[in-house]
Design an enzyme around this catalytic site. Structure first.
Site, PDB file in Angstrom:
ATOM      1  N   LYS A 183      21.947 -98.863   3.499  1.00 41.14           N
ATOM      2  CA  LYS A 183      21.943 -98.827   4.973  1.00 41.14           C
ATOM      3  C   LYS A 183      20.680 -99.460   5.553  1.00 41.14           C
ATOM      4  O   LYS A 183      20.600 -99.687   6.759  1.00 41.14           O
ATOM      5  CB  LYS A 183      22.081 -97.384   5.468  1.00 41.14           C
ATOM      6  CG  LYS A 183      23.513 -96.902   5.442  1.00 41.14           C
ATOM      7  CD  LYS A 183      23.638 -95.570   6.144  1.00 41.14           C
ATOM      8  CE  LYS A 183      25.086 -95.088   6.134  1.00 41.14           C
ATOM      9  NZ  LYS A 183      25.154 -93.680   6.591  1.00 41.14           N
ATOM     10  N   HIS A 232      30.687 -94.150  -3.387  1.00 41.26           N
ATOM     11  CA  HIS A 232      30.726 -92.836  -2.718  1.00 41.26           C
ATOM     12  C   HIS A 232      31.657 -92.777  -1.513  1.00 41.26           C
ATOM     13  O   HIS A 232      31.893 -91.700  -0.982  1.00 41.26           O
ATOM     14  CB  HIS A 232      29.312 -92.344  -2.367  1.00 41.26           C
ATOM     15  CG  HIS A 232      28.638 -93.101  -1.273  1.00 41.26           C
ATOM     16  ND1 HIS A 232      28.071 -94.344  -1.442  1.00 41.26           N
ATOM     17  CD2 HIS A 232      28.425 -92.784   0.039  1.00 41.26           C
ATOM     18  CE1 HIS A 232      27.539 -94.751  -0.318  1.00 41.26           C
ATOM     19  NE2 HIS A 232      27.747 -93.824   0.607  1.00 41.26           N
TER      20      HIS A 232
HETATM   21 FE   FE2 Z   1      27.445 -94.015   2.690  1.00 35.23          FE
END
Ligand code: FE2
Ligand code: FE2
Length: 331
Positions: A183, A232
């Protein structure tokens, strides 16, 4: 009786008086006596001879026997000496073998100790790398601090409950905290968006799985972390992203993290939503069993909740956060 007595006895038994029958025949006096004496002497000599012979024979026998015993004794002595030498050689060989065995073992122990030091150093370096990555991620996404700690603890509890060995439990734990490192590349306005994402924005979000895997390089230490970063957001029914993997195609670590991550996201406050109660969060997880999540892991997670483990982890993380920041946690 000694041979002297023998001889005297024999001499005394000789009758030297003139006999009547012979007295009429004139002959030289003493000749008969002499003959008899001579005869007697010969007999005595014979007897002495044969006794000497007997003694000599006896002696020879005894000597022979003694020689035999001596030889036997010498043979046995020789054999014993030989055996003793052999035994000494065996003992020396054995001692040598033990010595080299001990040296080999010491060498092996030294090598193992070095190996342990090296792998411990590697582990420390890896963990240091993680904390650097997390620091960067935390600066960017303000919710990550406690979220990551809880996810890690949930993941460890689940892995332990599934009966995984302790080193794997630890590895799954530290690897889980890097699930969203990708991210770092996601633009802030998308990351902190409070509205529903557009398709374009969503495809940018999906990219964090691929970026995360790439960021974690090729080291063996991050192998599980790479799988978690990539998978994930995959779903048990194959409808997840980025690859649409299904069921056990998704690594066990990622299947576990997915449950812990979603549960914690649901039960935490986010810019776009309030925190759900633990019950509501658990219901959502249970509802996702067999669709979004691996049903077996969901069952383990529900059981942990029933035992109060999730609640305990949550309050322990909150307490440690209060300690670290004296009540001013970055929430
Ligand atoms: Fe994630
Ligand atoms: Fe997360």
């Amino acid at each position: 009786m000694s041979s002297d007595d023998d001889t005297k006895d024999m001499v005394e038994t000789v009758d030297v008086s003139p006999r009547e029958a012979e007295s009429s025949i004139p002959q030289a006096p003493g000749a008969d006596v002499f003959r008899q004496l001579l005869h007697q002497a010969v007999r005595v000599a014979d007897m002495a001879n044969s006794q000497a012979m007997r003694m000599a024979l006896d002696f020879a026998k005894v000597y022979e026997r003694e020689q035999g015993v001596r030889k036997e004794f010498e043979n046995q002595l020789k054999q014993m000496t030989l055996m003793e030498k052999q035994a000494t050689r065996y003992a020396e060989d054995l001692a040598g073998m033990l010595r080299s065995e001990r040296e080999r073992r010491q060498e092996l122990e030294r090598a193992l100790a070095q190996e342990r030091i090296a792998s411990e150093e590697l582990r420390r370096t890896g963990l240091q790398g993680i904390s650097h990555l997390l620091l960067a991620a935390t600066i960017k996404d303000r919710t990550t601090g406690t979220h990551l700690q809880r996810v890690r603890r949930y993941v460890e509890a689940i892995a332990q409950r599934l009966g995984l060995p302790e080193d794997l439990v630890e590895e799954f734990g530290y690897s889980s905290v890097m699930h969203d490192v990708g991210k770092i590349h996601t633009p802030d306005h998308i990351l902190q968006s409070e509205h529903v994402l557009s398709d374009d924005e969503f495809s940018v979000i999906k990219q964090h799985c691929i970026d995360g895997e790439k960021m974690l390089g090729t080291a063996r230490f991050f192998e599980t972390a790479r799988a978690i970063a990539r998978e994930h957001h995959e779903r048990w029914d194959g409808k997840g992203y980025p690859d649409g993997k299904k069921g056990e195609e998704i690594s066990l670590a990622a299947r576990i993290v997915s449950i812990a991550d979603v549960f914690d996201a649901l039960t935490s406050k986010r810019p776009y939503k309030e925190a759900w109660s633990a019950e509501a969060g658990l219901k959502a997880i249970e509802a996702g069993a067999g669709e979004r999540f691996d049903p077996e892991i969901v069952a383990g997670f529900i059981a942990l909740a029933g035992e109060g483990v999730l609640e305990r982890i949550s309050s322990e993380v909150a307490a440690s956060e209060d300690e670290d920041h004296s009540g001013s946690s970055a929430k």
